[in-house]
Every structure is written in structure tokens, then in C-alpha cells.
Design an enzyme around this catalytic site. Structure first.
Site, mmCIF file in Angstrom:
data_model
loop_
_atom_site.group_PDB
_atom_site.id
_atom_site.type_symbol
_atom_site.label_atom_id
_atom_site.label_comp_id
_atom_site.label_asym_id
_atom_site.label_seq_id
_atom_site.Cartn_x
_atom_site.Cartn_y
_atom_site.Cartn_z
ATOM 1 N N SER A 124 0.817 -1.224 0.000
ATOM 2 C CA SER A 124 0.000 0.000 0.000
ATOM 3 C C SER A 124 0.846 1.267 0.000
ATOM 4 C CB SER A 124 -0.870 -0.027 1.257
ATOM 5 O OG SER A 124 -1.414 1.254 1.507
ATOM 6 N N GLU A 126 0.206 3.635 1.750
ATOM 7 C CA GLU A 126 0.291 4.087 3.146
ATOM 8 C C GLU A 126 1.694 3.874 3.708
ATOM 9 O OE1 GLU A 126 -1.717 5.332 5.993
ATOM 10 O OE2 GLU A 126 -2.484 6.301 4.212
ATOM 11 N N TYR A 148 -1.472 0.601 10.603
ATOM 12 C CA TYR A 148 -1.740 -0.096 9.338
ATOM 13 C C TYR A 148 -0.537 0.017 8.399
ATOM 14 C CZ TYR A 148 -3.604 -0.823 4.613
ATOM 15 O OH TYR A 148 -3.795 -1.248 3.322
HETATM 16 P P1 NAP Z 1 -11.469 -4.771 1.924
HETATM 17 O O1 NAP Z 1 -12.625 -4.457 1.022
HETATM 18 O O2 NAP Z 1 -11.453 -4.244 3.311
HETATM 19 O O3 NAP Z 1 -11.342 -6.365 1.976
HETATM 20 C C1 NAP Z 1 -10.505 -6.998 2.920
HETATM 21 C C2 NAP Z 1 -10.684 -8.498 2.819
HETATM 22 O O4 NAP Z 1 -9.819 -9.136 3.772
HETATM 23 C C3 NAP Z 1 -12.105 -8.996 3.130
HETATM 24 O O5 NAP Z 1 -12.408 -10.048 2.236
HETATM 25 C C4 NAP Z 1 -11.965 -9.529 4.549
HETATM 26 O O6 NAP Z 1 -12.884 -10.549 4.854
HETATM 27 C C5 NAP Z 1 -10.565 -10.119 4.473
HETATM 28 N N1 NAP Z 1 -9.950 -10.346 5.786
HETATM 29 C C6 NAP Z 1 -9.701 -9.443 6.744
HETATM 30 N N2 NAP Z 1 -9.085 -10.015 7.784
HETATM 31 C C7 NAP Z 1 -8.934 -11.325 7.480
HETATM 32 C C8 NAP Z 1 -8.382 -12.441 8.149
HETATM 33 N N3 NAP Z 1 -7.855 -12.360 9.377
HETATM 34 N N4 NAP Z 1 -8.384 -13.649 7.527
HETATM 35 C C9 NAP Z 1 -8.933 -13.767 6.313
HETATM 36 N N5 NAP Z 1 -9.497 -12.756 5.618
HETATM 37 C C10 NAP Z 1 -9.484 -11.542 6.205
HETATM 38 O O7 NAP Z 1 -10.093 -4.305 1.239
HETATM 39 P P2 NAP Z 1 -9.771 -3.927 -0.298
HETATM 40 O O8 NAP Z 1 -10.007 -2.486 -0.499
HETATM 41 O O9 NAP Z 1 -10.386 -4.933 -1.184
HETATM 42 O O10 NAP Z 1 -8.188 -4.117 -0.306
HETATM 43 C C11 NAP Z 1 -7.580 -5.365 -0.641
HETATM 44 C C12 NAP Z 1 -6.151 -5.379 -0.118
HETATM 45 O O11 NAP Z 1 -5.412 -4.324 -0.716
HETATM 46 C C13 NAP Z 1 -6.012 -5.176 1.385
HETATM 47 O O12 NAP Z 1 -4.902 -5.940 1.800
HETATM 48 C C14 NAP Z 1 -5.711 -3.698 1.528
HETATM 49 O O13 NAP Z 1 -5.013 -3.465 2.727
HETATM 50 C C15 NAP Z 1 -4.853 -3.489 0.301
HETATM 51 N N6 NAP Z 1 -4.866 -2.142 -0.274
HETATM 52 C C16 NAP Z 1 -6.042 -1.524 -0.567
HETATM 53 C C17 NAP Z 1 -6.029 -0.286 -1.177
HETATM 54 C C18 NAP Z 1 -7.308 0.420 -1.550
HETATM 55 O O14 NAP Z 1 -7.244 1.629 -1.795
HETATM 56 N N7 NAP Z 1 -8.427 -0.276 -1.646
HETATM 57 C C19 NAP Z 1 -4.781 0.330 -1.495
HETATM 58 C C20 NAP Z 1 -3.620 -0.348 -1.207
HETATM 59 C C21 NAP Z 1 -3.655 -1.598 -0.611
HETATM 60 P P3 NAP Z 1 -14.336 -10.231 5.519
HETATM 61 O O15 NAP Z 1 -15.255 -9.981 4.352
HETATM 62 O O16 NAP Z 1 -14.612 -11.488 6.253
HETATM 63 O O17 NAP Z 1 -14.164 -9.029 6.402
HETATM 64 O O1 F7E Z 2 -9.053 8.197 4.019
HETATM 65 C C1 F7E Z 2 -9.485 11.653 5.210
HETATM 66 C C2 F7E Z 2 -8.578 10.752 6.014
HETATM 67 O O2 F7E Z 2 -10.078 6.114 4.928
HETATM 68 C C3 F7E Z 2 -8.538 9.061 3.042
HETATM 69 C C4 F7E Z 2 -7.240 2.203 2.455
HETATM 70 O O3 F7E Z 2 -7.769 1.511 1.342
HETATM 71 O O4 F7E Z 2 -5.999 3.698 1.054
HETATM 72 C C5 F7E Z 2 -6.971 3.648 2.074
HETATM 73 O O5 F7E Z 2 -6.529 4.342 3.222
HETATM 74 C C6 F7E Z 2 -8.285 10.434 3.657
HETATM 75 C C7 F7E Z 2 -7.521 10.423 4.975
HETATM 76 O O6 F7E Z 2 -8.365 5.990 3.046
HETATM 77 C C8 F7E Z 2 -12.798 11.336 6.641
HETATM 78 O O7 F7E Z 2 -8.082 11.438 7.167
HETATM 79 C C9 F7E Z 2 -11.469 12.954 6.077
HETATM 80 O O8 F7E Z 2 -6.538 11.426 4.976
HETATM 81 O O9 F7E Z 2 -10.612 6.789 2.561
HETATM 82 P P1 F7E Z 2 -9.630 6.735 3.657
HETATM 83 P P2 F7E Z 2 -6.820 5.890 3.482
HETATM 84 O O10 F7E Z 2 -6.626 6.138 4.912
HETATM 85 O O11 F7E Z 2 -6.045 6.734 2.525
HETATM 86 C C10 F7E Z 2 -4.726 3.114 1.373
HETATM 87 C C11 F7E Z 2 -3.845 3.217 0.158
HETATM 88 C C12 F7E Z 2 -4.853 1.746 1.918
HETATM 89 O O12 F7E Z 2 -3.987 0.907 1.728
HETATM 90 C C13 F7E Z 2 -5.963 1.511 2.892
HETATM 91 O O13 F7E Z 2 -6.236 0.099 3.004
HETATM 92 O O14 F7E Z 2 -9.556 11.028 3.929
HETATM 93 N N1 F7E Z 2 -10.836 11.788 5.774
HETATM 94 N N2 F7E Z 2 -12.663 12.707 6.615
HETATM 95 C C14 F7E Z 2 -11.644 10.766 6.102
HETATM 96 N N3 F7E Z 2 -11.480 9.438 5.980
HETATM 97 C C15 F7E Z 2 -12.500 8.656 6.385
HETATM 98 N N4 F7E Z 2 -12.382 7.310 6.238
HETATM 99 N N5 F7E Z 2 -13.648 9.167 6.925
HETATM 100 C C16 F7E Z 2 -13.859 10.508 7.076
HETATM 101 O O15 F7E Z 2 -14.892 10.947 7.569
#
Ligand code: NAP
Ligand code: F7E
Length: 320
Positions: A124, A126, A148
Site C-alpha cells: 500500500s 500508506e 496499518y
Molecule cells: P477490503 O474491502 O477491506 O477487503 C478486505 C478483505 O480481507 C475482506 O475479504 C476480509 O474478509 C478479508 N480479511 C480481513 N481479515 C482477514 C483475516 N484475518 N483472515 C482472512 N481474511 C481476512 O479491502 P480492499 O479495499 O479490497 O483491499 C484489498 C487489499 O489491498 C487489502 O490488503 C488492503 O489493505 C490493500 N490495499 C487496498 C487499497 C485500496 O485503496 N483499496 C490500497 C492499497 C492496498 P471479511 O469480508 O470477512 O471481512
Molecule cells: O481516508 C481523510 C482521512 O479512509 C482518506 C485504504 O484503502 O488507502 C486507504 O486508506 C483520507 C484520509 O483511506 C474522513 O483522514 C477525512 O486522509 O478513505 P480513507 P486511506 O486512509 O487513505 C490506502 C492506500 C490503503 O492501503 C488503505 O487500506 O480522507 N478523511 N474525513 C476521512 N477518511 C475517512 N475514512 N472518513 C472521514 O470521515
């Protein structure tokens, strides 16, 4: 011959889109799901007859080995994680177990049961956190700003280490934020698009947000799962940044979403200090030149189109 893929996190946003992509490409798709007293497989309900599900958990070594032994996959996509940054301060050790040490568990299961399989780790942006340079590339040093981000940095380096120590075909995709109508409601884009739709329909009257100045490089999840697949088609495992190269603020996201819903922002949006994080990431911008050149990958959906399509999807969802 039909290829077999195994996806952890198949019930998540990315897992569901990746399962669709792999089915379209003729794969035999297996996914790992964890037990819950209420089954919540909404995102893959339409795929239920076409994928094989295995019970397992990233906390449970035996279940990982058994699922991989039964599947004998050609490709493994480790997408499971505790993915919500804000909750990682509330559950820091559990986040480390899922999103950090869990990666070692699955890599160990791969070594044991299917060492020739290709492995993808969901790293990520992050990990860049308090960024050391702009834009961020595969060579930018990490400075994570949340439990995270720290856990993901561990997951990233253990993937690199198992590639170098044991010769596994292990690849790490450093993906910047990617969104869709299947995004969880707690993430900021979906929170905004859902509220814009719900306010428009008279279901709620306010949207409360934290840091409106935060900027992210937001792309479309459907485009990003294609990059994951492309990475595993290369004979050489490697690390790739996947991003659009353009950052937008949370405030801009609100403006586009409310415009799409035909609403005036000032009437409905409030800031709430309880939503400010202990340490936030102010701005992320990725440089995906390496992915463009070596994978031929390009983002296809720009930010404005993405937010507008998410508002439309939420309007449709709430009027069903
Ligand atoms: P998501 O919608 O939150 O999905 C997370 C998945 O992980 C769900 O299927 C959840 O299952 C499963 N899970 C959580 N804890 C687990 C455990 N202990 N054992 C088995 N399964 C578990 O996340 P996403 O947005 O699809 O992201 C996919 C991956 O990419 C994650 O690793 C995330 O950190 C990473 N990532 C996401 C982004 C983004 O912007 N979306 C960016 C960079 C990296 P349940 O349905 O049972 O909860
Ligand atoms: O926040 C600001 C918050 O929770 C984005 C995950 O998929 O991307 C995701 O992480 C920004 C932050 O995503 C609210 O403070 C303001 O600066 O949508 P977010 P994230 O933290 O960037 C990375 C790449 C991952 O890997 C993660 O799994 O938005 N913000 N107000 C808020 N955020 C939330 N959630 N809610 C608010 O009310």
C-alpha cells in the site's frame, strides 16, 4: 490448460473484482473466507456458483496450508487484511497480526505446499506516509504514519525477503487508493458518495467529515485489479507502484459528488474533530512509470468520472 488462482480477501472490494477478471480469463477461481455467525458475501453473491470457497483465516496457519494444498494454485493473490487505517489505532496488534505477520504465515504455507506458485502481496501507498519525495516510486523510502502502514511495510519486506531467501515468485504491488461502488462505506470516497445520494433522497440530512485537506491519488479498483494480474504474468517477480499520478483533496471529492447529486455542499457538510486521525497522511501521489513500461498498464478512469459513477451507483442502490 486451465489455470487455478487462489484469492485471500475474495469477499472484499478488490477480491470481488479480481475474481470476476480471473473468471473472464478462464481461471478456476478459489477464495478464502473466514467464518462469521452471519454470512456476508454480498460482493461475490453473483459469483457463488462459479468460485470455490475455502474456510480459512490469516491468523490460522493450518487453515492456510490446508486451503493451498487442496487448491494447488498457479497464482495466489493475498488481498486479505484489516484495511481501514483509522481502526488500526484502535486495534494495533490485531492489525499487525492480520496485515503484517499474516503475510509471513501465508508465505510459509506457500513454501510448504506450492513453492512454484506465483504470489502477489497487496502492499500500500500508506507505507510512504510522511513522504520522503514527490511523486513516490518503487525506490522511495517508507515512513508509515499509522499502525496499518507499519504492518503493510512489514508485509512488503517479508515478501521481498522470501523472494530473495527462497526464490519464491513473490511480487508486491504498491497500490495507491482505489475506489468503486463496492468500496466499504467507512472509506472517505464512498462515505461521501453514499451521503450525497442519501441526502438527495431525503434519507439523511448531514455529512460529517474529518480532514478535508488530505490529498490522495485515487483510481478505480477495476483498473487496479488488472494491474495485479499483469504483475503475475511476468516471469520475473518484482515490485510495482500502481497509481494515476494525480492527487485530489477530500474537499474536491465532496464538491464533485454533491454536484453530481445536484446539491449545494455548504448546506449539508460539517467537519467533526473526532474524525481527525492521531497522525494523518497529508498527500500521496504515485509515479507508475515502471508499470507503464514493463507491464503496459495504464489507469483508464479519472477521478471525476470515478466519483460521478459512484454517486450514480449509490443513487441506484438507495432507490432499489
Ligand atoms: P477490503 O474491502 O477491506 O477487503 C478486505 C478483505 O480481507 C475482506 O475479504 C476480509 O474478509 C478479508 N480479511 C480481513 N481479515 C482477514 C483475516 N484475518 N483472515 C482472512 N481474511 C481476512 O479491502 P480492499 O479495499 O479490497 O483491499 C484489498 C487489499 O489491498 C487489502 O490488503 C488492503 O489493505 C490493500 N490495499 C487496498 C487499497 C485500496 O485503496 N483499496 C490500497 C492499497 C492496498 P471479511 O469480508 O470477512 O471481512
Ligand atoms: O481516508 C481523510 C482521512 O479512509 C482518506 C485504504 O484503502 O488507502 C486507504 O486508506 C483520507 C484520509 O483511506 C474522513 O483522514 C477525512 O486522509 O478513505 P480513507 P486511506 O486512509 O487513505 C490506502 C492506500 C490503503 O492501503 C488503505 O487500506 O480522507 N478523511 N474525513 C476521512 N477518511 C475517512 N475514512 N472518513 C472521514 O470521515
Amino acid at each position: 490448460m486451465k489455470r487455478t488462482a487462489f484469492i485471500t480477501g475474495i469477499t472484499g472490494q478488490d477480491g470481488s473484482y479480481l475474481a470476476e477478471l480471473l473468471l473472464d480469463r478462464g481461471y478456476d477461481v478459489h477464495g478464502m473466507v473466514r467464518r462469521s455467525s452471519v454470512e456476508r458475501f454480498d460482493r461475490i453473491e453473483h459469483l457463488r456458483g462459479r468460485v470455490t470457497l475455502h474456510q480459512g483465516d490469516l491468523l490460522d496457519q493450518r487453515s492456510l496450508g490446508d486451503a493451498l494444498r487442496a487448491t494447488q494454485p498457479d497464482e495466489i493473490y493475498n488481498l486479505a487484511a484489516m484495511s481501514f487505517v483509522a481502526v488500526s489505532w484502535v486495534q494495533p496488534t490485531l492489525t499487525a497480526e492480520f496485515s503484517g505477520v499474516g503475510v509471513t504465515r501465508i508465505l510459509e504455507a506457500v513454501r510448504e505446499t506450492c513453492p512454484d506458485a506465483r504470489f502477489y502481496q497487496a502492499s500500500s501507498s500508506e507505507m510512504f506516509g510522511k513522504v520522503r519525495e514527490v511523486p513516490q516510486t518503487e525506490l522511495t523510502p517508507f515512513y508509515p504514519r499509522s499502525p496499518y502502514g507499519v504492518a503493510k511495510a512489514y508485509g512488503h519486506f517479508i515478501t521481498v525477503n522470501y523472494r530473495e531467501s527462497y526464490g519464491l515468485h513473490a511480487t508486491s504491488g504498491i497500490l495507491f487508493n482505489h475506489e468503486s461502488p463496492r468500496r466499504g462505506l467507512e472509506f472517505v470516497t464512498r462515505k461521501i458518495t453514499w451521503h450525497a445520494a442519501a441526502i438527495k433522497l431525503g434519507l439523511v440530512d448531514k455529512l460529517r467529515l474529518g480532514n478535508l485537506d488530505a490529498e490522495r491519488d485515487w483510481g478505480y479498483a477495476k483498473d487496479y485489479v488488472e494491474a495485479m494480474w499483469m504483475m503475475l504474468q511476468r516471469d520475473q517477480p518484482d515490485d510495482f507502484v500502481i497509481a494515476t499520478g494525480v492527487a485530489h483533496s477530500v474537499r474536491e471529492c465532496v464538491e464533485i459528488a454533491f454536484d453530481q447529486a445536484g446539491l449545494a455542499v455548504n448546506d449539508y457538510v460539517e467537519t467533526d474533530s473526532s474524525l481527525i486521525r492521531p497522525a494523518d497522511v497529508e498527500q500521496l501521489i504515485g509515479d507508475c512509470t515502471k508499470a507503464r513500461e514493463l507491464l503496459g498498464w495504464e489507469p483508464r478512469t479519472n477521478f471525476e468520472a470515478l466519483i460521478r459513477l459512484m454517486v450514480d451507483a449509490d443513487l441506484a442502490l438507495l432507490t432499489q
